[in-house]
Scaffold this motif. Structure first.
Motif, short mmCIF file in Angstrom:
data_model
loop_
_atom_site.label_atom_id
_atom_site.label_comp_id
_atom_site.label_asym_id
_atom_site.label_seq_id
_atom_site.Cartn_x
_atom_site.Cartn_y
_atom_site.Cartn_z
N PHE A 236 79.23 39.42 16.67
CA PHE A 236 78.17 39.59 15.84
C PHE A 236 77.96 41.02 15.20
N SER B 126 78.13 41.31 11.36
CA SER B 126 77.20 41.95 10.55
C SER B 126 77.93 43.20 9.80
N GLU C 233 77.71 43.25 5.84
CA GLU C 233 77.18 44.23 5.18
C GLU C 233 78.13 44.60 3.87
N SER D 82 66.92 36.47 14.38
CA SER D 82 67.11 37.49 13.77
C SER D 82 67.25 38.83 14.38
N ILE E 262 70.39 39.17 16.18
CA ILE E 262 71.61 39.31 15.22
C ILE E 262 71.58 40.71 14.61
N ALA E 263 70.52 41.23 14.39
CA ALA E 263 70.22 42.50 13.72
C ALA E 263 70.71 43.84 14.46
N ASN E 264 70.34 43.48 16.20
CA ASN E 264 70.70 44.36 17.00
C ASN E 264 71.47 43.71 18.18
N ARG F 268 67.45 45.76 10.82
CA ARG F 268 67.77 45.47 9.53
C ARG F 268 67.79 44.03 9.11
N VAL G 111 68.54 40.29 8.09
CA VAL G 111 69.62 39.49 8.42
C VAL G 111 69.63 38.42 7.45
N SER G 112 70.96 38.42 6.87
CA SER G 112 71.21 37.53 5.75
C SER G 112 71.24 36.09 6.42
N GLU H 203 74.14 34.75 8.06
CA GLU H 203 74.53 35.27 9.56
C GLU H 203 73.59 34.26 10.48
N LYS H 204 72.50 34.07 9.88
CA LYS H 204 71.65 33.19 10.83
C LYS H 204 72.09 31.83 10.93
#
Lengths: 306, 385
Positions: free
Chosen positions: A220, A224, A228, B109, B112-114, B210, B212-213, B216-217
């Protein structure tokens, strides 16, 4: 539309065929006795040669319409009859067929015999009579009351997976029973003996848990980064600017949530400085897509009138 | 036979069938435990969705009756209604359905963001294997020890699933223990979190996650399933349903299915699961020295799991740059008591700094804990089943 439906139908049929084939492929010849002088007795009280089939899958297996044969040129020699509930073999269980040449005696009595003193080839064919599911050649040297059996139930391919069993020691003859009799869970036994304090399990299991989540984490992280980059690229494209130029315009790293909240608040104060709420009523049109699955027409009926 | 004798003999027979005649002190103990659970749920608001069905199930399961009369009413009597409902527990198909609902409810999210927060979810699984070692020391067989240790994952459905495969005879005690400790998360975790952190650490402010698109989800459940199940195929029933539920939620074209999975289906299965798990604690099966051992081991597993999450964050912070430090108060959320343990992180964070909202950050390790405990269960199943 018709084309799509046809494609879907073909896919479903293909899947069903594959599933069915997968199930039948789990059928195995497991143990064979060619000359039965004083061993297992059939339901007529006779000693006959027998062939044990094993369901190596973990689901019940219906074997009616498969073929058992001892003649390579005649794969459809003995069709397992339809309509007998006993032709369903439970998961990891066995069934015995008598090679007595007396099919009139019932489902499990085949129309051929095995001949002692010569190699006996036995094959099991699928319902199409073409697909060979399993085969074995019983050596001519097999003595009376001994069997040619798989070392482990349903496992292995070729002659090395088979052995002669004469009933001595652990080489017991096991008609309609497991070739290896298990009285304990070997995995649990192994852990009891080799890993008394649980250290090995802890190291292995935590290693696996960490690697699984680390793998996901790395994956991931990469996704990501790609995301981006793609969004930056799209942004640059829509602005008509180059990617490098756009990067300079990006907000600084130290931009915290508080700063954003403060800017938002200031903008709100500046643009909308009323002390009374504006009383604009907005009615959004609720749109629901029609689906017969949720239609009340099909779910409700009128109350019967007298 | 005289009419009076006939009446008396029938009444005597009836008396022998009543709960009053068949009651033993063990039944009353279990009924009291059931009532205590209901009291905890209603008066103290401890996980009422779980404790009310379990508590009432305990009352149902511990009404004394003549087990030799063949009335087909006991949960362990084949063909009885309770036995049919109990099949979802004994055959292990309720837990995957609950996981479907969890997947459909959970927003991944934060994770996924972190993604590095996933490792906290992995670290908290030390609780499982710490308890496994102690259970072996206490003389439990490896399969039983594994089933008991999973309580440390703080995941009721996973505990039920694994114990139904590894130690069906201990399942009632394991399930009740797991759910009890999950309900007691607000009592057990805060003292540990205070014990292992300094005031300075509790004040660490984490950078906002951040955005998350949607893509990505959508990718997350698919990649998550493929990666975790390729590593541990035995976790497939739980992980498969978890990620499937999440895909229903995130794909945006199955909203009705996602809504059903996360609401109606989960509610139905929770009712059945809670009630039958409660009813499975029949005094004759439940009140043994082993059960006390299981509760003690479960408590220990919970403590190790919560502590190891917090300690792992502290360790992790040693290698992280100053502006990317993680607040160790979210370490407890590595156990998969969703979202209770994340809420505790948030509450404790606010206690020390009213502007430090940790909820979204804590949700990362929290959902990673769900994945981690399912993977750990898969590993135990693979090694010991």
């Amino acid at each position: 539309m018709k084309k799509k439906l046809l494609l879907l139908l073909v896919a479903v049929v293909a899947c069903a065929t594959v599933v069915s084939a997968q199930g039948r492929r789990g059928l195995r010849i497991n143990e064979v006795m060619v000359q039965n002088d004083s061993n297992f007795v059939d339901d007529y009280g006779c000693h006959s040669a027998w062939v044990e089939l094993f369901n190596s899958t973990f689901a019940p297996l219906e074997i009616s319409s498969v073929y058992i044969t001892n003649d390579k040129n005649n794969p459809k020699k003995y069709p397992v009859p339809l309509g007998d509930v006993n032709t369903e073999i439970p998961s990891r269980q066995h069934i015995i067929f008598w090679a007595d040449g007396q099919p009139a005696r019932g489902t499990f009595h085949m129309n051929f015999e095995l001949i002692p003193g010569q190699d006996n080839w036995i094959g099991v064919y699928d319902a199409d009579g073409l697909t060979l599911i399993d085969e074995v050649t019983i050596p001519a040297s097999l003595l009376p009351n001994t069997t040619y059996a798989r070392k482990a139930d349903g496992e292995g391919e070729g002659a090395e997976a088979w052995e002669v069993r004469d009933g001595n020691g652990d080489k017991y003859v096991t008609p309609s029973s497991n070739n290896i009799i298990k009285d304990t869970n070997s995995k649990v036994e192994m852990f009891s003996e080799q890993d008394e304090n649980g250290f090995a399990m802890t190291i292995m299991a935590m290693g696996i848990v960490f690697s699984a989540l680390l793998l996901l984490c790395i994956c991931f992280y990469i996704i990501s980064k790609i995301g981006e980059r793609v969004s930056k690229h799209n942004k640059a494209k829509s602005h008509g600017a180059k990617l490098r130029e756009l990067a300079k315009e990006e907000r600084p790293e130290h931009d915290s949530g508080e700063e954003i909240a403060a800017i938002a608040m200031a903008l709100h104060e500046h643009l909308d400085t009323h002390d009374q709420e504006n009383t604009i009523l907005t009615i959004n049109k609720v749109k629901r897509a029609y689906s017969p699955w949720s239609s009340k027409i099909y779910g409700l009926r009128e109350v019967p009138r007298r | 036979m005289q009419f009076s004798d006939f009446l008396l003999s029938n009444l005597e027979q009836f008396w022998h069938l009543t709960g009053f005649y068949n009651a033993t002190w063990e039944h009353f103990v279990m009924l009291a435990v059931g009532l205590f659970f209901i009291w905890l749920a209603i008066k103290k608001d401890f996980e009422p969705m779980l404790l009310v069905p379990i508590g009432f199930g305990m009352l149902i399961g511990n009404i004394p009756f003549n087990a030799t009369a063949g009335l087909e009413i006991g949960i362990y009597e084949e063909g009885s209604v309770l036995n049919i409902l109990y099949n979802g527990v004994s055959a292990g198909w309720y837990p995957p359905l609950i996981f479907l609902g969890i997947g459909a409810m959970t927003d991944f999210s934060a994770l996924i963001a972190n993604p590095k927060l996933m490792l906290i979810g992995a670290a908290a699984q030390f609780g499982i294997f710490g308890a496994y070692m102690v259970a072996l020391l206490l003389g439990f067989a490896p399969d039983q020890a594994g089933a008991i240790a999973i309580i440390g994952g703080a995941d009721g459905p996973t505990a039920i699933f694994l114990s139904s495969k590894l130690a069906p005879n201990l399942m009632g005690a394991i399930a009740v223990s797991a759910y009890s400790y999950m309900a007691l998360v607000p009592v057990i975790q805060p003292p540990l979190m205070r014990l292992f952190t300094t005031k300075k650490e509790r004040l660490i402010k984490m950078r906002p996650a951040r955005a998350v698109s949607q893509n990505e989800k959508i990718i997350f459940p698919i990649v998550g399933l493929l990666l975790t199940c390729f590593v541990v195929p035995s976790g497939l029933p739980l992980l498969g349903m978890l990620f499937f539920g999440n895909l229903l939620r995130e794909c945006g074209v199955c909203n009705r299915l996602a809504k059903t999975a996360s609401n109606a289906l989960t509610d139905i299965v929770t009712i059945l699961l809670g009630m039958t798990v409660g009813a499975s604690t029949q005094a004759s099966e439940f009140l043994t020295a082993q059960t006390i051992g299981i509760f003690a081991l479960g408590f220990m597993a919970f403590i190790i799991a919560s502590s190891s999450g917090v300690l792992f964050v502290k360790l992790f912070n040693l290698v992280l740059p100053a502006n990317k430090k993680i607040n160790p108060l979210i370490g407890n959320a590595g156990v998969s008591a969703v979202p209770m343990s994340a809420r505790i992180s948030n509450n404790l964070g606010l206690e020390y700094d009213p502007s430090n909202y940790l909820l979204m950050h804590a949700m990362g390790p929290n959902v990673a804990g769900v994945i981690g405990s399912a993977v750990a269960a898969g590993v135990l199943l693979g090694f010991l089943a």
